[in-house]
Design a protein around this motif. Structure first.
Motif, mmCIF file in Angstrom:
data_model
loop_
_atom_site.group_PDB
_atom_site.id
_atom_site.type_symbol
_atom_site.label_atom_id
_atom_site.label_comp_id
_atom_site.label_asym_id
_atom_site.label_seq_id
_atom_site.Cartn_x
_atom_site.Cartn_y
_atom_site.Cartn_z
ATOM 1 N N UNK A 1 -37.308 -5.657 48.781
ATOM 2 C CA UNK A 1 -38.639 -5.289 48.391
ATOM 3 C C UNK A 1 -37.933 -4.351 47.245
ATOM 4 N N UNK A 2 -37.086 -3.313 47.316
ATOM 5 C CA UNK A 2 -37.514 -1.673 46.479
ATOM 6 C C UNK A 2 -36.361 -2.683 45.072
ATOM 7 N N UNK A 3 -35.599 -3.803 45.453
ATOM 8 C CA UNK A 3 -34.880 -4.620 44.041
ATOM 9 C C UNK A 3 -35.817 -5.383 43.288
ATOM 10 N N UNK A 4 -36.929 -6.014 44.125
ATOM 11 C CA UNK A 4 -38.118 -6.717 43.436
ATOM 12 C C UNK A 4 -39.186 -6.898 43.469
ATOM 13 N N UNK A 5 -39.324 -6.468 44.858
ATOM 14 C CA UNK A 5 -41.228 -6.626 45.001
ATOM 15 C C UNK A 5 -41.473 -7.951 44.779
ATOM 16 N N UNK A 6 -42.498 -7.780 44.905
ATOM 17 C CA UNK A 6 -42.975 -8.745 43.683
ATOM 18 C C UNK A 6 -43.602 -9.071 42.674
ATOM 19 N N UNK A 7 -42.736 -8.708 41.664
ATOM 20 C CA UNK A 7 -41.911 -8.021 39.964
ATOM 21 C C UNK A 7 -42.273 -9.456 39.296
ATOM 22 N N UNK A 8 -42.772 -9.919 38.727
ATOM 23 C CA UNK A 8 -42.692 -10.994 38.202
ATOM 24 C C UNK A 8 -41.704 -11.380 36.701
ATOM 25 N N UNK A 9 -40.940 -11.962 36.249
ATOM 26 C CA UNK A 9 -40.172 -12.271 35.883
ATOM 27 C C UNK A 9 -40.353 -12.542 34.267
ATOM 28 N N UNK A 10 -40.021 -11.315 33.198
ATOM 29 C CA UNK A 10 -40.310 -12.110 32.038
ATOM 30 C C UNK A 10 -42.126 -11.966 31.606
ATOM 31 N N UNK A 11 -42.894 -12.481 32.591
ATOM 32 C CA UNK A 11 -43.949 -12.328 32.217
ATOM 33 C C UNK A 11 -44.636 -11.712 32.841
ATOM 34 N N UNK A 12 -46.316 -11.094 32.466
ATOM 35 C CA UNK A 12 -47.477 -10.583 33.132
ATOM 36 C C UNK A 12 -48.360 -11.179 34.684
ATOM 37 N N UNK A 13 -48.322 -12.064 34.134
ATOM 38 C CA UNK A 13 -49.146 -13.187 35.071
ATOM 39 C C UNK A 13 -48.708 -14.735 35.205
ATOM 40 N N UNK A 14 -49.284 -14.717 36.830
ATOM 41 C CA UNK A 14 -48.181 -15.848 36.847
ATOM 42 C C UNK A 14 -48.624 -16.973 36.112
ATOM 43 N N UNK A 15 -47.958 -17.676 35.871
ATOM 44 C CA UNK A 15 -47.603 -18.831 36.255
ATOM 45 C C UNK A 15 -48.268 -20.172 36.331
ATOM 46 N N UNK A 16 -48.285 -20.153 37.297
ATOM 47 C CA UNK A 16 -49.459 -21.533 37.209
ATOM 48 C C UNK A 16 -48.173 -22.941 37.447
ATOM 49 N N UNK A 17 -47.151 -22.510 37.252
ATOM 50 C CA UNK A 17 -45.867 -23.622 37.106
ATOM 51 C C UNK A 17 -45.662 -23.669 38.328
ATOM 52 N N UNK A 18 -44.416 -25.367 38.117
ATOM 53 C CA UNK A 18 -43.094 -24.731 39.132
ATOM 54 C C UNK A 18 -41.870 -24.392 38.287
ATOM 55 N N UNK A 19 -42.345 -23.268 36.897
ATOM 56 C CA UNK A 19 -40.874 -22.179 36.825
ATOM 57 C C UNK A 19 -41.102 -20.609 37.577
ATOM 58 N N UNK A 20 -39.630 -20.302 37.009
ATOM 59 C CA UNK A 20 -39.262 -19.357 38.089
ATOM 60 C C UNK A 20 -40.833 -18.201 37.595
ATOM 61 N N UNK A 21 -41.482 -17.668 38.581
ATOM 62 C CA UNK A 21 -42.707 -16.768 38.775
ATOM 63 C C UNK A 21 -41.546 -15.110 38.729
ATOM 64 N N UNK A 22 -41.250 -14.971 40.228
ATOM 65 C CA UNK A 22 -40.586 -13.839 40.512
ATOM 66 C C UNK A 22 -39.488 -13.799 40.307
ATOM 67 N N UNK A 23 -38.811 -12.100 40.045
ATOM 68 C CA UNK A 23 -37.817 -12.266 40.527
ATOM 69 C C UNK A 23 -37.039 -12.536 40.886
#
Lengths: 393, 393
Positions: free
Chosen positions: B253-275
């Motif tokens: 949780x501390x390291x990643x939480x629900x932070x997104x990976x290099x984006x500000x919104x969900x991709x709505x695709x099966x690429x990596x969303x979360x860190x």
């Protein structure tokens, strides 16, 4: 709908006096072009077929509806049997039936397969009208909101203006929360069980690894399975990972410990040594026979995306318009959606003046406890529902 | 062995005044036919090569040896650098070096690759003398006892009659326990960290799913990889599962939480969303480059089989002949080998009158905490070791 069973022809079913008996899955199709449903991701989908079952009778006032919302691996078949030969009853048969928690003598119980599912409701296995081939990965990304919007169409179709109570565990609980946000006037009361308003980093991680197992199975083939082949190995692994998270360490210990599988000594080979391995393997194989890998991808992604605080700025703001009465139930040994996540929900509801009760059931059975026989769970639900009934008079 | 670094030519290494500097892996080969080593499974293995590194100097009395025992993904390269270009120091460099917890100014530190490994010690990737092909699945099943017996051969080879202290985390801790049982007269003191005397059902389950991922990768090919191909996908999945268990929910949780990976919104695709997805994916890929899938199978099986109470009737009886002084260290947030398992070890040691200290370090970093910078861990080990030193004079 309940069947008078002839005990001479079918002892197993005849023995269960509380069964709803033989049931069948029905379908309703809507959102036909050009009236496709607008999804949260911005894409449109239609036509949409929703598969559902009903148990009990809708009363004249249409005021006795209970909508059951299924979890990741569930379907519309929540109670009873599809045929005399069916080995297992519907997935929540312990809770739905005459005299059970969701008492079909009193209530009209509906359960539908979630949007994106693989048991009759439109999902990635359905035929894409544009290509005339299964959608596969061309199926749009769906969210818990979308799932709820499709259920609302069904409720409208059945002429029901207000649902007496909604209930479901896990992903089903997320839908229950979302219903009270999306349609505050349509829901009298709600019982979310073993659920969360958003997944933790650890739960996101487990889902990601499960999807990875499916996607890296060569038979997945970017969602377009080869004829006669499915990504069975990948899906089985995803299911095994899931299963570990559904049980608590205590219940795994009690159920299996370090007991060996049909042997007294280590095999010193890579065959199955421990009972727990054999159990997981069996769960994996079984699941593959009844579930679609692409649906698994879409459902876990919908769970990942569900984040009420993220969407509304805070959980308190997410619940601002809620009018439904709440009974929130969690399990002390659930480490996938731990009890503290239910407490977060309850705190935010209280801040909005919602009539809410919280019950943390002490049980060693972990996340899956809602699917198991549990006297306390039954009593809680029965009593919550009967209080609703009294008010209704 | 420590290198006087020229800061002009290598700033990165020159900056670390506490590094052991450039080191190299050596090997020792023994158990040559007809004197093969008898393994616990009943099979014989030989010749056996053991890869090892040493840091610091063996004193004249040969009384200052510290044997470091690595975990599942470790190797003999515990400290320093193999070349000026090596990006990362050895796996326990934070603990081993001049002035560090295992102080190479005082102690002669040895670390060897475990039997069955893939970094120089004989394992499933080694050539089977009978077939002249890699062993693969024809490699015999190995146990923690076997690993320890091979280490004992190395100690004998180096002319050391008694090891001052043994230490290791996780699987390394199991070896530490086993050493004091197998060779009570050879071990002055021992520091098992984040370990257990036997895996829980849940830990067995995680290992089983990891192995399953490898075995169901078509490139595994029953352990005989196709030319130029390894079961990379399966091993990556096994590693991802492992990684979740090595971190605590809090630290994830501390390291990643629900932070997104290099984006500000969900991709709505099966690429990596979360860190957290991106992190796990990276861990999986990285691991595949440096580790062998068959070794992963054999090591996890050795962990599964390790069961001191099962083998000796009870943990108390397992420890009957122990003469070594013990410092047992566990981490409060370790859910893979929880602190209660260390307490079980300590209770059984106390019943045998062993001189034992227990320290539960309060940390959010989970099982992997032993690999991270930790001032408390460093202080505990230093002080435990310096007390040993004093007694020795």
């Amino acid at each position: 709908m309940a069947l008078n069973l002839d005990k001479n022809t079918n002892v197993r079913m005849g023995m269960d006096q509380k069964s709803v008996g033989l049931v069948e899955t029905k379908t309703h199709t809507f959102a036909k072009p050009p009236n496709e449903l607008l999804l949260e991701c911005g894409r449109k989908l239609g036509p949409i077929t929703i598969a559902y079952e009903t148990y009990g009778k809708l009363n004249d006032k249409k005021s006795n509806t209970i909508l059951i919302l299924h979890a990741l691996s569930g379907d519309a078949h929540a109670a009873g049997y599809h045929s005399y030969d069916e080995e297992k009853a519907g997935w929540w048969d312990i809770m739905i039936g005459p005299g059970k928690a969701f008492d079909t003598n009193k209530y009209f119980v509906i359960c539908s397969n979630i949007l994106g599912g693989c048991k009759g409701t439109t999902g990635p296995m359905s035929i894409n009208p544009e290509s005339q081939k299964p959608f596969g990965m061309s199926f749009p990304m769906i969210t818990v909101s979308d799932m709820v919007n499709v259920q609302k169409e069904l409720i409208d179709h059945l002429g029901i203006k207000k649902v007496l109570c909604l209930s479901g565990g896990s992903l089903g609980g997320m839908q229950a929360l979302q219903w009270t946000i999306s349609y505050p006037d349509w829901v009298e009361a709600v019982i979310p069980i073993a659920t969360t308003s958003r997944l933790s980093a650890q739960s996101l991680a487990f889902n990601a690894v499960g999807r990875n197992a499916i996607i890296s199975d060569p038979d997945w083939n970017n969602g377009e399975y080869f004829p006669g082949k499915t990504p069975a190995q990948g899906l089985a692994i995803a299911r095994m990972i899931g299963h570990i998270t559904y049980l608590s360490p205590e219940s795994m210990h009690d159920k299996f410990g370090r007991r060996l599988q049909e042997k007294e000594q280590y095999s010193y080979d890579f065959v199955t040594d421990f009972q727990v391995e054999s159990y997981l393997h069996y769960q994996g194989i079984q699941f593959v026979e009844r579930f679609d890998a692409n649906t698994y991808l879409y459902f876990t992604k919908a769970m990942d995306y569900f984040d009420l605080a993220g969407k509304f700025g805070s959980l308190e703001r997410a619940f601002e318009k809620i009018k439904s009465k709440y009974l929130v139930i969690s399990f002390t040994s659930d480490w996938l959606f731990p009890a503290y996540q239910s407490r977060e929900i309850v705190r935010a509801l209280i801040k909005n003046g919602v009539d809410v009760s919280l019950c943390e059931i002490k049980t060693p059975y972990g996340h899956d406890a809602f699917l198991l026989e549990n006297e306390q769970l039954t009593r809680l639900i029965s009593s919550f529902l009967s209080n609703l009934k009294l008010k209704e008079k």
